[in-house]
Design a protein around this motif. Sequence first.
Motif, PDB file in Angstrom:
ATOM      1  N   UNK A  71       1.001  -1.177  -0.111  1.00 13.83           N
ATOM      2  CA  UNK A  71       0.000   0.034  -0.089  1.00 13.83           C
ATOM      3  C   UNK A  71       0.872   1.229   0.031  1.00 13.83           C
ATOM      4  N   UNK A  72       2.083   1.070   0.529  1.00 14.37           N
ATOM      5  CA  UNK A  72       2.778   2.322   0.691  1.00 14.37           C
ATOM      6  C   UNK A  72       3.380   2.524  -0.669  1.00 14.37           C
ATOM      7  N   UNK A  73       3.351   1.795  -1.551  1.00  9.53           N
ATOM      8  CA  UNK A  73       4.076   1.791  -2.944  1.00  9.53           C
ATOM      9  C   UNK A  73       3.143   2.765  -3.590  1.00  9.53           C
ATOM     10  N   UNK A  74       1.796   3.052  -3.500  1.00 16.97           N
ATOM     11  CA  UNK A  74       0.868   3.942  -3.928  1.00 16.97           C
ATOM     12  C   UNK A  74       0.942   5.323  -3.887  1.00 16.97           C
ATOM     13  N   UNK A  75       0.343   5.980  -4.754  1.00 22.63           N
ATOM     14  CA  UNK A  75       0.264   7.454  -4.511  1.00 22.63           C
ATOM     15  C   UNK A  75      -0.313   7.928  -3.530  1.00 22.63           C
ATOM     16  N   UNK A  76       0.411   8.329  -2.334  1.00 24.82           N
ATOM     17  CA  UNK A  76      -0.213   8.730  -1.118  1.00 24.82           C
ATOM     18  C   UNK A  76      -0.266  10.540  -0.987  1.00 24.82           C
ATOM     19  N   UNK A  77       0.255  11.057  -1.917  1.00 24.72           N
ATOM     20  CA  UNK A  77       0.349  12.512  -1.979  1.00 24.72           C
ATOM     21  C   UNK A  77      -0.856  13.195  -2.443  1.00 24.72           C
ATOM     22  N   UNK A  78      -1.584  12.378  -3.361  1.00 24.87           N
ATOM     23  CA  UNK A  78      -2.802  12.847  -3.998  1.00 24.87           C
ATOM     24  C   UNK A  78      -4.135  12.220  -3.187  1.00 24.87           C
ATOM     25  N   UNK A  79      -4.934  12.925  -2.582  1.00 22.09           N
ATOM     26  CA  UNK A  79      -6.058  12.407  -1.917  1.00 22.09           C
ATOM     27  C   UNK A  79      -7.251  12.844  -2.718  1.00 22.09           C
ATOM     28  N   UNK A  80      -7.891  11.652  -3.171  1.00 18.97           N
ATOM     29  CA  UNK A  80      -8.987  12.212  -4.037  1.00 18.97           C
ATOM     30  C   UNK A  80     -10.495  12.562  -3.163  1.00 18.97           C
ATOM     31  N   UNK A  81     -10.119  12.341  -2.037  1.00 11.24           N
ATOM     32  CA  UNK A  81     -11.366  12.887  -1.069  1.00 11.24           C
ATOM     33  C   UNK A  81     -11.017  13.921  -0.113  1.00 11.24           C
ATOM     34  N   UNK A  82      -9.908  14.441  -0.434  1.00  7.47           N
ATOM     35  CA  UNK A  82      -9.517  15.774   0.434  1.00  7.47           C
ATOM     36  C   UNK A  82     -10.485  16.880  -0.048  1.00  7.47           C
ATOM     37  N   UNK A  83     -10.883  17.850   1.065  1.00  5.12           N
ATOM     38  CA  UNK A  83     -11.339  19.133   0.588  1.00  5.12           C
ATOM     39  C   UNK A  83     -12.680  18.974   0.319  1.00  5.12           C
ATOM     40  N   UNK A  84     -13.311  17.774   0.558  1.00  8.88           N
ATOM     41  CA  UNK A  84     -14.824  17.555   0.192  1.00  8.88           C
ATOM     42  C   UNK A  84     -15.601  18.229   1.250  1.00  8.88           C
ATOM     43  N   UNK A  85     -16.806  18.853   0.960  1.00 16.52           N
ATOM     44  CA  UNK A  85     -17.498  19.393   1.883  1.00 16.52           C
ATOM     45  C   UNK A  85     -18.189  18.152   2.543  1.00 16.52           C
ATOM     46  N   UNK A  86     -18.921  18.412   3.854  1.00 14.79           N
ATOM     47  CA  UNK A  86     -19.432  17.164   4.785  1.00 14.79           C
ATOM     48  C   UNK A  86     -20.456  16.582   3.901  1.00 14.79           C
ATOM     49  N   UNK A  87     -20.565  15.144   3.699  1.00 11.45           N
ATOM     50  CA  UNK A  87     -21.135  14.485   2.966  1.00 11.45           C
ATOM     51  C   UNK A  87     -22.578  14.132   3.478  1.00 11.45           C
ATOM     52  N   UNK A  88     -23.515  13.716   2.544  1.00 13.94           N
ATOM     53  CA  UNK A  88     -24.988  13.471   2.968  1.00 13.94           C
ATOM     54  C   UNK A  88     -24.870  12.796   4.110  1.00 13.94           C
ATOM     55  N   UNK A  89     -26.053  12.618   5.003  1.00 12.08           N
ATOM     56  CA  UNK A  89     -26.136  11.417   5.970  1.00 12.08           C
ATOM     57  C   UNK A  89     -26.191  10.339   5.175  1.00 12.08           C
ATOM     58  N   UNK A  90     -25.958   9.184   5.963  1.00  9.85           N
ATOM     59  CA  UNK A  90     -25.963   7.805   5.134  1.00  9.85           C
ATOM     60  C   UNK A  90     -27.564   7.693   4.656  1.00  9.85           C
ATOM     61  N   UNK A  91     -28.448   7.843   5.629  1.00 11.12           N
ATOM     62  CA  UNK A  91     -29.943   7.625   5.128  1.00 11.12           C
ATOM     63  C   UNK A  91     -30.157   8.329   4.003  1.00 11.12           C
ATOM     64  N   UNK A  92     -29.732   9.471   3.734  1.00  4.43           N
ATOM     65  CA  UNK A  92     -29.909  10.224   2.369  1.00  4.43           C
ATOM     66  C   UNK A  92     -29.308   9.413   1.302  1.00  4.43           C
ATOM     67  N   UNK A  93     -28.094   8.875   1.400  1.00  3.98           N
ATOM     68  CA  UNK A  93     -27.294   8.041   0.258  1.00  3.98           C
ATOM     69  C   UNK A  93     -28.172   6.612   0.103  1.00  3.98           C
ATOM     70  N   UNK A  94     -28.883   6.291   1.242  1.00  2.51           N
ATOM     71  CA  UNK A  94     -29.758   5.072   0.956  1.00  2.51           C
ATOM     72  C   UNK A  94     -30.785   5.365  -0.011  1.00  2.51           C
ATOM     73  N   UNK A  95     -31.522   6.300   0.103  1.00  3.32           N
ATOM     74  CA  UNK A  95     -32.671   6.950  -0.537  1.00  3.32           C
ATOM     75  C   UNK A  95     -32.267   6.981  -1.877  1.00  3.32           C
ATOM     76  N   UNK A  96     -30.956   7.314  -2.176  1.00  2.00           N
ATOM     77  CA  UNK A  96     -30.643   7.494  -3.749  1.00  2.00           C
ATOM     78  C   UNK A  96     -30.421   5.965  -4.378  1.00  2.00           C
ATOM     79  N   UNK A  97     -29.655   5.396  -3.704  1.00  2.00           N
ATOM     80  CA  UNK A  97     -29.297   3.974  -4.335  1.00  2.00           C
ATOM     81  C   UNK A  97     -29.532   2.735  -3.389  1.00  2.00           C
ATOM     82  N   UNK A  98     -30.927   2.424  -2.847  1.00  5.89           N
ATOM     83  CA  UNK A  98     -30.979   1.357  -1.958  1.00  5.89           C
ATOM     84  C   UNK A  98     -30.616   0.061  -2.518  1.00  5.89           C
ATOM     85  N   UNK A  99     -30.765  -0.216  -3.778  1.00  6.42           N
ATOM     86  CA  UNK A  99     -30.488  -1.532  -4.171  1.00  6.42           C
ATOM     87  C   UNK A  99     -28.920  -1.797  -4.177  1.00  6.42           C
ATOM     88  N   UNK A 100     -28.060  -0.706  -4.482  1.00  3.91           N
ATOM     89  CA  UNK A 100     -26.414  -0.958  -4.341  1.00  3.91           C
ATOM     90  C   UNK A 100     -26.084  -0.864  -2.960  1.00  3.91           C
TER      91      UNK A 100
END
Length: 398
Positions: free
Chosen positions: A186-215
């Motif tokens: 895992x240490x050989x991966x690109x650890x400098x780039x964080x694709x999740x950095x700077x994101x606003x607070x995400x939706x509550x999990x129950x809201x995510x469930x309403x969007x894609x319950x099957x998945x």
Amino acid sequence: MTATPLHPPSSMPPAHRRSLVAAIASMGFVNLTMGITFPLTAIILARQGVSPAMIGLNTAAQALPVFFVTPLVPRAIARLGPANLMIVAILTAALALLLMALYPNLHAWFPLRFLLGVGGTILWGSSEAWINALAPDERRGRIVGIYGAAAATGFALGPATLAVMGTDVTPLFFASAMLVLAAFLTATADRKTNLFAGEATGSAMWRLLLIAPAALLVNFFFAASEEALVTFFPLYSMKLGMGEDAAVSLLTISAIGAIFVQPLVGMIADKVNAYAFMTLLVILSIAGYAALPFFLPGFIATAIAVFVVVGFANGLFTLGMVVVGQTFSGRELAGASAFTTAMWGTGALCGAPFSGWLMQLWDPHGLVLAVCLIYLIYLPFPLVAWLRGSARRPLKKT
């Protein structure tokens, strides 16, 4: 909610490719250690005279962290980055296994298996979010299928490792060393780039469930059925006249089916509506499991049936992860991946007790009835999503 592609659809940066290889390979090693740990700990405790009920409670200690740790995973991914978080989680699990090898007794193993479960919960949630974020949309299914096959391979090799190394504490030392190797990968991966950095607070999990319950719910039903089969299928096969060795070997054959079918499912998912494909796989799984009693106790016929049917069922895990990646991005993707991890743990806790209860009511075919009921309850979710969705495949929210 916005969801923008993380890289051009026609290319994958070399750093992303390197990270994908590191994430998939390291999770293969992680699943190898879990494939060693689950059967070995039961064997060691039984040898010490521990009751089956207490062994079950000890196993449950490893699943409990999913309820406490899962809500923290999205924020931890955004803060540390998935690679760094995975390294911390891998080393935590490695330490737990090392201490379990040094102190092989029931009382010590309760907190240590809880610690091992903390590492595992973080690993599965963060690795799935990371792999989905790195995968280009047009190759997502193929990449997720490879990830699923690597995980299944690692888990299937666990019992084979015990056959070679024996069932004392030596395999626990080996498993701890494998996790250290996974941390280096895992240490050989690109650890400098964080694709999740700077994101606003995400939706509550129950809201995510309403969007894609099957998945988001598929892991609950898949894990419930898988746990039921792993626990009771050898016993079920023996009750219908199959020998013990042959019955146990069916579990290995089912794992091989998962290894081979998941990449194929992933490649097909890149070309078709994933919800339609998911609906088809659920129907095929129900039909396949319902037909198993007619193949038993013939070993060859049952082995072929189990290879195909379990392969179909494992394809549902692949499709669920694909749809999560198609539907969410950024912090929502991290939250959705953590939620599916929680659903896996919950389903695993429910599957065996439910199937055991039905086997008591209808011995021995209650097992098949339980698995078919589990998938019948789930069937409306992908079916409704398909009927309401796009003609080709689910698209990210814009």
